[in-house]
Write an enzyme that holds these catalytic residues in place. Structure first.
Site, PDB file in Angstrom:
ATOM      1  N   GLU A 250       0.857  -1.194   0.000  1.00 39.08           N
ATOM      2  CA  GLU A 250       0.000   0.000   0.000  1.00 39.08           C
ATOM      3  C   GLU A 250       0.883   1.231   0.000  1.00 39.08           C
ATOM      4  O   GLU A 250       2.003   1.188   0.503  1.00 39.08           O
ATOM      5  CB  GLU A 250      -0.856   0.037   1.285  1.00 39.08           C
ATOM      6  CG  GLU A 250      -1.868  -1.063   1.392  1.00 39.08           C
ATOM      7  CD  GLU A 250      -2.685  -0.944   2.695  1.00 39.08           C
ATOM      8  OE1 GLU A 250      -2.375  -0.071   3.530  1.00 39.08           O
ATOM      9  OE2 GLU A 250      -3.618  -1.739   2.862  1.00 39.08           O
ATOM     10  N   LYS A 252       2.458   4.338   1.489  1.00 34.41           N
ATOM     11  CA  LYS A 252       2.632   4.826   2.867  1.00 34.41           C
ATOM     12  C   LYS A 252       2.484   6.340   2.827  1.00 34.41           C
ATOM     13  O   LYS A 252       3.366   7.052   2.359  1.00 34.41           O
ATOM     14  CB  LYS A 252       3.998   4.440   3.436  1.00 34.41           C
ATOM     15  CG  LYS A 252       4.147   4.872   4.891  1.00 34.41           C
ATOM     16  CD  LYS A 252       5.444   4.372   5.501  1.00 34.41           C
ATOM     17  CE  LYS A 252       5.471   4.538   7.009  1.00 34.41           C
ATOM     18  NZ  LYS A 252       5.319   5.895   7.485  1.00 34.41           N
ATOM     19  N   ARG A 257      -2.488   9.668  11.417  1.00 33.80           N
ATOM     20  CA  ARG A 257      -3.340   8.486  11.480  1.00 33.80           C
ATOM     21  C   ARG A 257      -4.548   8.765  12.369  1.00 33.80           C
ATOM     22  O   ARG A 257      -4.392   9.347  13.439  1.00 33.80           O
ATOM     23  CB  ARG A 257      -2.508   7.348  12.079  1.00 33.80           C
ATOM     24  CG  ARG A 257      -3.233   6.026  12.178  1.00 33.80           C
ATOM     25  CD  ARG A 257      -2.265   4.993  12.722  1.00 33.80           C
ATOM     26  NE  ARG A 257      -2.765   3.646  12.678  1.00 33.80           N
ATOM     27  CZ  ARG A 257      -1.984   2.571  12.781  1.00 33.80           C
ATOM     28  NH1 ARG A 257      -0.685   2.712  12.920  1.00 33.80           N
ATOM     29  NH2 ARG A 257      -2.505   1.368  12.752  1.00 33.80           N
ATOM     30  N   ARG A 272      -3.313   8.645  16.708  1.00 36.31           N
ATOM     31  CA  ARG A 272      -2.455   7.492  16.945  1.00 36.31           C
ATOM     32  C   ARG A 272      -2.146   7.335  18.434  1.00 36.31           C
ATOM     33  O   ARG A 272      -1.963   6.235  18.943  1.00 36.31           O
ATOM     34  CB  ARG A 272      -1.164   7.706  16.163  1.00 36.31           C
ATOM     35  CG  ARG A 272      -0.243   6.559  16.228  1.00 36.31           C
ATOM     36  CD  ARG A 272       1.134   7.006  15.859  1.00 36.31           C
ATOM     37  NE  ARG A 272       2.017   6.219  16.646  1.00 36.31           N
ATOM     38  CZ  ARG A 272       2.935   5.424  16.174  1.00 36.31           C
ATOM     39  NH1 ARG A 272       3.162   5.371  14.917  1.00 36.31           N
ATOM     40  NH2 ARG A 272       3.677   4.704  16.977  1.00 36.31           N
ATOM     41  N   GLU A 301      -5.468   7.524   7.120  1.00 36.24           N
ATOM     42  CA  GLU A 301      -4.427   8.543   7.244  1.00 36.24           C
ATOM     43  C   GLU A 301      -5.006   9.835   6.640  1.00 36.24           C
ATOM     44  O   GLU A 301      -5.471   9.826   5.489  1.00 36.24           O
ATOM     45  CB  GLU A 301      -3.182   8.078   6.476  1.00 36.24           C
ATOM     46  CG  GLU A 301      -1.965   8.933   6.673  1.00 36.24           C
ATOM     47  CD  GLU A 301      -1.090   8.527   7.869  1.00 36.24           C
ATOM     48  OE1 GLU A 301      -1.458   7.630   8.664  1.00 36.24           O
ATOM     49  OE2 GLU A 301      -0.022   9.145   8.014  1.00 36.24           O
ATOM     50  N   PHE A 341      -7.483   2.802   5.223  1.00 33.93           N
ATOM     51  CA  PHE A 341      -6.684   1.609   4.937  1.00 33.93           C
ATOM     52  C   PHE A 341      -7.077   0.374   5.738  1.00 33.93           C
ATOM     53  O   PHE A 341      -6.563  -0.706   5.498  1.00 33.93           O
ATOM     54  CB  PHE A 341      -5.178   1.882   5.062  1.00 33.93           C
ATOM     55  CG  PHE A 341      -4.718   2.345   6.422  1.00 33.93           C
ATOM     56  CD1 PHE A 341      -4.525   1.447   7.452  1.00 33.93           C
ATOM     57  CD2 PHE A 341      -4.455   3.690   6.651  1.00 33.93           C
ATOM     58  CE1 PHE A 341      -4.075   1.868   8.693  1.00 33.93           C
ATOM     59  CE2 PHE A 341      -4.001   4.129   7.897  1.00 33.93           C
ATOM     60  CZ  PHE A 341      -3.821   3.210   8.919  1.00 33.93           C
ATOM     61  N   ARG A 416       3.906  -4.399  17.250  1.00 30.73           N
ATOM     62  CA  ARG A 416       4.810  -4.070  16.161  1.00 30.73           C
ATOM     63  C   ARG A 416       5.462  -5.368  15.708  1.00 30.73           C
ATOM     64  O   ARG A 416       6.311  -5.912  16.398  1.00 30.73           O
ATOM     65  CB  ARG A 416       5.879  -3.077  16.629  1.00 30.73           C
ATOM     66  CG  ARG A 416       6.726  -2.511  15.479  1.00 30.73           C
ATOM     67  CD  ARG A 416       7.890  -1.688  15.967  1.00 30.73           C
ATOM     68  NE  ARG A 416       7.508  -0.448  16.634  1.00 30.73           N
ATOM     69  CZ  ARG A 416       7.079   0.647  16.017  1.00 30.73           C
ATOM     70  NH1 ARG A 416       6.954   0.647  14.706  1.00 30.73           N
ATOM     71  NH2 ARG A 416       6.770   1.713  16.699  1.00 30.73           N
ATOM     72  N   LYS A 422       7.314  -1.374   6.994  1.00 27.30           N
ATOM     73  CA  LYS A 422       7.480  -0.126   6.242  1.00 27.30           C
ATOM     74  C   LYS A 422       8.715  -0.215   5.375  1.00 27.30           C
ATOM     75  O   LYS A 422       9.774  -0.662   5.822  1.00 27.30           O
ATOM     76  CB  LYS A 422       7.514   1.108   7.134  1.00 27.30           C
ATOM     77  CG  LYS A 422       8.007   0.917   8.515  1.00 27.30           C
ATOM     78  CD  LYS A 422       7.860   2.191   9.321  1.00 27.30           C
ATOM     79  CE  LYS A 422       8.411   1.954  10.705  1.00 27.30           C
ATOM     80  NZ  LYS A 422       8.440   3.062  11.577  1.00 27.30           N
TER      81      LYS A 422
END
Ligand code: AMP
Length: 584
Positions: A250, A252, A257, A272, A301, A341, A416, A422
């Site tokens: 996707e 970035k 966010r 976020r 976003e 997203f 994470r 990323k």
């Protein structure tokens, strides 16, 4: 329950910074607590009265607190100010003043925890004309009815400075031990926390209804879900290796966010950091109303766009909008797009659905409309070259790079992991990615920079020990405007001495509470005996430091200090760098 009980435990906790000991104290406290009020205890331990996302602030000015101490103790205000200057801690200043109270208190009932909590709630609920006076009265009244030791903690809480040095996961450990006798069950509690963002709520459910009720807990509307985060990767090849040969790529996007909760006319936006930012974006709210779908939690976003062409603009443009007072004007000058997203809830929780299924659901529900609402551009591919091409295309379209997503992965709240990755453009000799570092100290400027700070001391976050460890001094990349901004925003975080959660061998002219996160690039991570980040991990006596650090111009208002780059990430980056040097 007597307030004294919790204060005694706080006193013990202050004597140690060892995580296991802190946890033991908490376990003891939880066992002493009656189940109905465990949520209140949890909030107080965290120095607040409600979960963060409710945005409830006690909002009491330091001056007013000092005045309340003066009234309650009968001592001159100037003396209280001196105590404060000397100790750098408003709680200690208050305790000392009240120990020397002029009039002794003849009759005082024991302070109940419920009473302290309900007065704090009242203070937080006051606003508008005359509220400052009332707040003042409530504080003075609390002090009159408390012992000096109790006052110390009340004062720290009302000034927002109760820092017991316990991270959320220590509280989770302690809850698991206190109510289930096994630390292993922490993962169940942690999941419940990740999907509710409310530790008090989880604790009360556990205490009153037991572990099985916590296990069955599902995400619900208007309780924010902790965001899923991404690991860094180096190249397209790695993306495919980590996704069994096929992945989604996707764009970035470079914006803010938001998590959108909607049920009928009620719409809330969380940042976020899980702050309620609904009022920042009236245009987003309008656009969502027009979507015509209900009972939904979406992630998106928000990105600034060009008025005429609709093209994406950099993060800074979004920040310009933040600084404007007049929101109508800001909306006109800095139009935005909402780039959806993910979908986390649709009539029921969707977290266990695979990425592939969630994306399909999104595509079936969302109508892209009038340039504001968009679905994040995405391709599914098993070809590294296609990923590289798509990356170039995304950068040409004004984005930062790609987000690679594992097609089979569920939505992992608060984690994470390599389910999301990323991928930014690779730089040969430079670190592939920027770092988000916390300002912990500053140095007075000279020459052109006189009267401002000329350089800053930065830290990474050591998650396991809840500490901020120094990694670099930085003086490059700042414009005069930046330096003015830093001088004013750091003012409210100034400390008299180094913060207890800061670990640094270097001295600074001014120390700050670790709050402000900035984005930094550097040419390399090096070993250094001067910095304490990851000390002794790679080499004994050395920590990790940055070579040629440079500010990118981005203040990460969207990140808490605890969301900064961690010591673990720095170690990983260091190893990657060694590996790519060897391969070069
Ligand atoms: P970072 O803040 O550098 O760790 O990158 C993660 C952030 O990228 C997320 O928190 C989002 O704000 C942002 N982001 C931009 N595009 C996407 C996307 N397509 N999927 C998920 N996050 C995205």
């Amino acid at each position: 329950m007597k307030f004294e009980i919790i204060v005694d435990v706080f006193e013990e906790m202050e004597k140690t910074s060892k995580r296991l000991e802190l946890t033991d104290h908490l376990v003891r406290l939880f066992k002493l607590t009656s189940k109905e009020i465990i949520d209140k205890i949890i909030y107080l331990i965290q120095g607040k009265i409600r979960p963060d996302y409710e945005g409830i602030e006690l909002g009491i000015a330091e001056k007013m607190i000092l005045k309340a101490i003066s009234i309650s103790s009968g001592l001159e205000l100037s003396l209280i100010e001196r105590f404060y200057r000397e100790s750098g801690d408003i709680g200690v200043a208050g305790e000392k003043a009240l120990e020397n109270r002029k009039q002794s208190v003849l009759f005082r009932e024991d302070m109940e925890l419920e009473k302290v909590y309900s007065i704090l709630e009242k203070i937080a609920s006051l606003s508008g004309e005359g509220s400052q006076d009332l707040k003042f009265k409530y504080i003075a009244n609390l002090l009159n009815n408390s012992t000096p030791k109790e006052s110390k903690y009340i004062l720290r809480i009302v000034s927002g400075k109760l820092r017991l040095g316990i991270a959320d996961y220590s509280i989770l450990d302690a809850l698991a031990l206190a109510f289930t006798d096994s630390k292993e069950n922490r993962v169940i509690l942690e999941h419940a926390y990740n999907i509710s963002s409310d530790l008090g709520f989880v604790a009360k459910k556990l205490a009153l209804e037991g572990l099985s009720a916590v296990k069955e807990l599902k995400a619900s509307l208007f309780k924010p879900i902790r965001p899923m985060l991404a690991e860094r990767i180096q190249n397209a090849q790695e993306a495919l290796e980590r996704t069994n040969g096929i992945c989604a790529a996707e764009y970035k996007l470079d914006g803010e966010r938001v998590q959108i909760h909607k049920s009928k006319d009620k719409i809330m936006l969380f940042s976020r950091r899980l702050e309620n930012v609904t009022l920042h974006y009236p245009d987003v709210i309008e656009a969502i109303k027009g979507l015509g779908i209900d009972n939904i939690i979406l992630e998106a976003e928000i990105v600034a766009i060009d008025q005429n062409t609709g093209e994406y603009l950099p993060f800074q443009d979004l920040m310009h909008r933040r600084r404007k007072y007049n929101i109508e004007e800001a909306m006109r000058e800095y139009p935005i797009s909402l780039n959806i997203f993910d979908i986390l809830y649709y009539n029921k929780e969707c977290l266990d659905m695979s990425y592939k299924d969630r994306r399909a659901l999104l595509e079936s529900l969302i109508r892209e409309s009038n340039n504001i609402i968009r679905l994040v551009p995405m391709i599914i591919t098993s070809d590294a070259e296609k990923i590289e091409e798509y990356m170039e295309q995304s950068i040409a379209d004004g984005c930062e790079g790609l987000m690679i997503k594992n097609l089979e992965s569920s939505y992992r709240a608060g984690a994470r992991e390599y389910a999301w990755m990323k991928l930014k453009r690779e730089y040969r000799s430079e670190l592939a990615d920027s770092l988000d570092l916390v300002i912990i100290g500053a140095y007075h400027g000279k020459g052109r920079r006189t009267g401002k700070y000329g350089a800053f001391l930065l830290a990474v976050y050591d998650k396991d020990n809840d500490m901020f460890r120094s990694i670099s001094k930085i003086g490059t990349g700042f414009t005069d405007e930046h330096l003015d901004t830093f001088y004013s925003i750091l003012e409210s975080y100034k400390l008299k001495k180094k913060d207890a959660r800061v670990d640094s061998k270097l001295d600074a002219d001014v120390w700050f509470e670790p709050k402000i996160v900035i984005e930094v690039i550097a040419s390399e991570i090096t070993l250094s005996p001067l910095h304490t980040a990851s000390m002794d991990i790679i080499r004994r006596g050395s920590g990790l430091a940055l070579r040629f650090p440079k500010f990118t111009g981005k203040i990460r208002y969207d990140k808490n200090a605890e969301d900064a780059t961690t010591t673990d990430e720095i170690i990983k980056l260091y190893h990657k760098q060694i590996k790519s040097k060897r391969e070069a």
